[in-house]
Design a protein around this motif. Structure first.
Motif, PDB file in Angstrom:
ATOM      1  N   SER A   1     -10.009  51.533 -50.779  1.00  0.00           N
ATOM      2  CA  SER A   1     -10.005  50.272 -51.639  1.00  0.00           C
ATOM      3  C   SER A   1      -8.640  50.210 -52.686  1.00  0.00           C
ATOM      4  O   SER A   1      -8.074  49.448 -52.927  1.00  0.00           O
ATOM      5  N   LEU A   2      -8.335  51.510 -53.017  1.00  0.00           N
ATOM      6  CA  LEU A   2      -7.353  51.456 -53.852  1.00  0.00           C
ATOM      7  C   LEU A   2      -5.796  51.264 -53.033  1.00  0.00           C
ATOM      8  O   LEU A   2      -4.869  50.769 -53.518  1.00  0.00           O
ATOM      9  N   ALA A   3      -5.838  51.596 -51.810  1.00  0.00           N
ATOM     10  CA  ALA A   3      -4.562  51.483 -51.130  1.00  0.00           C
ATOM     11  C   ALA A   3      -4.229  50.014 -50.544  1.00  0.00           C
ATOM     12  O   ALA A   3      -3.148  49.964 -50.663  1.00  0.00           O
ATOM     13  N   VAL A   4      -5.280  49.237 -50.523  1.00  0.00           N
ATOM     14  CA  VAL A   4      -5.104  47.929 -50.305  1.00  0.00           C
ATOM     15  C   VAL A   4      -5.085  46.862 -51.567  1.00  0.00           C
ATOM     16  O   VAL A   4      -5.157  45.832 -51.538  1.00  0.00           O
ATOM     17  N   LEU A   5      -5.394  47.384 -52.698  1.00  0.00           N
ATOM     18  CA  LEU A   5      -5.386  46.779 -53.846  1.00  0.00           C
ATOM     19  C   LEU A   5      -3.988  46.218 -54.063  1.00  0.00           C
ATOM     20  O   LEU A   5      -3.006  46.553 -54.393  1.00  0.00           O
ATOM     21  N   VAL A   6      -4.103  44.743 -54.743  1.00  0.00           N
ATOM     22  CA  VAL A   6      -2.934  43.946 -54.805  1.00  0.00           C
ATOM     23  C   VAL A   6      -3.362  42.989 -56.201  1.00  0.00           C
ATOM     24  O   VAL A   6      -4.523  43.122 -56.347  1.00  0.00           O
ATOM     25  N   ASP A   7      -2.504  42.349 -56.645  1.00  0.00           N
ATOM     26  CA  ASP A   7      -2.582  41.617 -57.927  1.00  0.00           C
ATOM     27  C   ASP A   7      -3.733  40.542 -57.831  1.00  0.00           C
ATOM     28  O   ASP A   7      -4.489  40.271 -58.520  1.00  0.00           O
ATOM     29  N   ASN A   8      -3.681  39.961 -56.567  1.00  0.00           N
ATOM     30  CA  ASN A   8      -4.739  38.619 -56.287  1.00  0.00           C
ATOM     31  C   ASN A   8      -6.065  39.320 -56.324  1.00  0.00           C
ATOM     32  O   ASN A   8      -7.129  38.675 -57.107  1.00  0.00           O
ATOM     33  N   SER A   9      -6.356  40.425 -55.426  1.00  0.00           N
ATOM     34  CA  SER A   9      -7.664  41.114 -55.525  1.00  0.00           C
ATOM     35  C   SER A   9      -8.169  41.557 -56.578  1.00  0.00           C
ATOM     36  O   SER A   9      -9.198  41.504 -57.154  1.00  0.00           O
ATOM     37  N   PHE A  10      -7.202  42.199 -57.631  1.00  0.00           N
ATOM     38  CA  PHE A  10      -7.469  42.617 -59.011  1.00  0.00           C
ATOM     39  C   PHE A  10      -7.816  41.554 -59.553  1.00  0.00           C
ATOM     40  O   PHE A  10      -8.876  41.543 -60.577  1.00  0.00           O
ATOM     41  N   ALA A  11      -7.354  40.416 -59.600  1.00  0.00           N
ATOM     42  CA  ALA A  11      -7.582  39.352 -60.558  1.00  0.00           C
ATOM     43  C   ALA A  11      -9.149  38.717 -60.193  1.00  0.00           C
ATOM     44  O   ALA A  11      -9.766  38.547 -61.225  1.00  0.00           O
ATOM     45  N   LEU A  12      -9.426  38.837 -58.856  1.00  0.00           N
ATOM     46  CA  LEU A  12     -10.617  38.199 -58.561  1.00  0.00           C
ATOM     47  C   LEU A  12     -11.704  39.211 -58.961  1.00  0.00           C
ATOM     48  O   LEU A  12     -12.970  38.850 -59.263  1.00  0.00           O
ATOM     49  N   ALA A  13     -11.343  40.694 -58.874  1.00  0.00           N
ATOM     50  CA  ALA A  13     -12.450  41.553 -59.002  1.00  0.00           C
ATOM     51  C   ALA A  13     -12.642  41.481 -60.657  1.00  0.00           C
ATOM     52  O   ALA A  13     -13.967  41.706 -61.027  1.00  0.00           O
ATOM     53  N   ILE A  14     -11.548  41.404 -61.468  1.00  0.00           N
ATOM     54  CA  ILE A  14     -11.755  41.236 -63.027  1.00  0.00           C
ATOM     55  C   ILE A  14     -12.699  39.875 -63.306  1.00  0.00           C
ATOM     56  O   ILE A  14     -13.630  40.216 -64.344  1.00  0.00           O
ATOM     57  N   ALA A  15     -12.209  39.014 -62.726  1.00  0.00           N
ATOM     58  CA  ALA A  15     -13.263  37.788 -62.846  1.00  0.00           C
ATOM     59  C   ALA A  15     -14.594  38.023 -62.381  1.00  0.00           C
ATOM     60  O   ALA A  15     -15.516  37.561 -63.440  1.00  0.00           O
TER      61      ALA A  15
END
Length: 209
Positions: free
Chosen positions: A83-97
């Motif tokens: 999960s951390l290897a494919v983490l990017v800004d876009n998925s981070f923003a969605l996960a935080i939301a």
């Protein structure tokens, strides 16, 4: 999608073959770092400078991963590191939301990231083919697409006026570093560290209040 197209076109402009561009996009999967590395690309390739630039820009992923601890705290092994290897800004923003809405599903983060990786590969390939066919000049408006894509990520992260100071400070510091003639990755790094410090100080004051 627009970011992937721009990276594909930039890779073609630097002389990378379609296979080389897809290998870079698939293994690195970090649009901003790839763009900076391509901007530095010459023959022979400045491996040390490009590596340092990518490392500095991707340092932001460390605090991003820490911020997702409530989502990833019950995930271990390949599921965690994958999960951390494919983490990017876009998925981070969605996960935080999702976290702010009270939902903490690690599978959502992994699924969003993998979907974006697949889309990234397709768009980078299309961008490379498109760039080879059209040969857009430097500064063409289409290259603004990457900036627009990054700006759109900020929308779900905005929490109101409390974010104005750290975000504004980050922008001012980055512009000042650029104005002083500092090339990539220093404007990004200086802006990120300054904005993060301001945000941490504000959060600390609110916690003590």
């Amino acid at each position: 999608m627009p970011f992937g197209l721009v990276v594909g076109m930039a890779a073609d402009a630097r002389g990378l073959s379609l296979l080389e561009a897809l290998l870079m996009c698939g293994l690195v999967f970090a649009g901003t770092a790839q763009l900076v590395a391509l901007q530095l690309w010459t023959d022979p390739a400045p491996i040390l400078a490009a590596t340092l630039a990518a490392f500095v820009i991707n340092l932001r992923l460390a605090p991003m991963g820490a911020a997702l601890a409530p989502v990833l705290d019950r995930v271990q092994g390949i599921r965690l590191w994958g999960s951390l290897a494919v983490l990017v800004d876009n998925s981070f923003a969605l996960a935080i939301a999702e976290m702010r809405a009270g939902r903490r599903d690690a599978a959502f983060l992994a699924g969003a990231s993998l979907t974006m990786w697949a889309n990234w590969m397709v768009m980078c390939g299309v961008g490379h083919v498109f760039g080879a066919a059209v040969r857009l000049p430097p500064g063409h408006p289409v290259f603004f697409a990457s900036v627009a894509a990054l700006a759109s990520i900020l929308v779900p992260l905005w929490r109101g006026r409390a974010d104005l100071l750290p975000w504004g400070l980050a922008g001012v510091l980055a512009l000042a570093a650029h104005g002083l003639g500092l090339g990539p990755p220093w404007p990004v790094l200086i802006g990120a560290l300054g904005g993060a410090a301001a945000g941490a100080a504000m959060d600390g004051r609110r916690a003590r209040a």
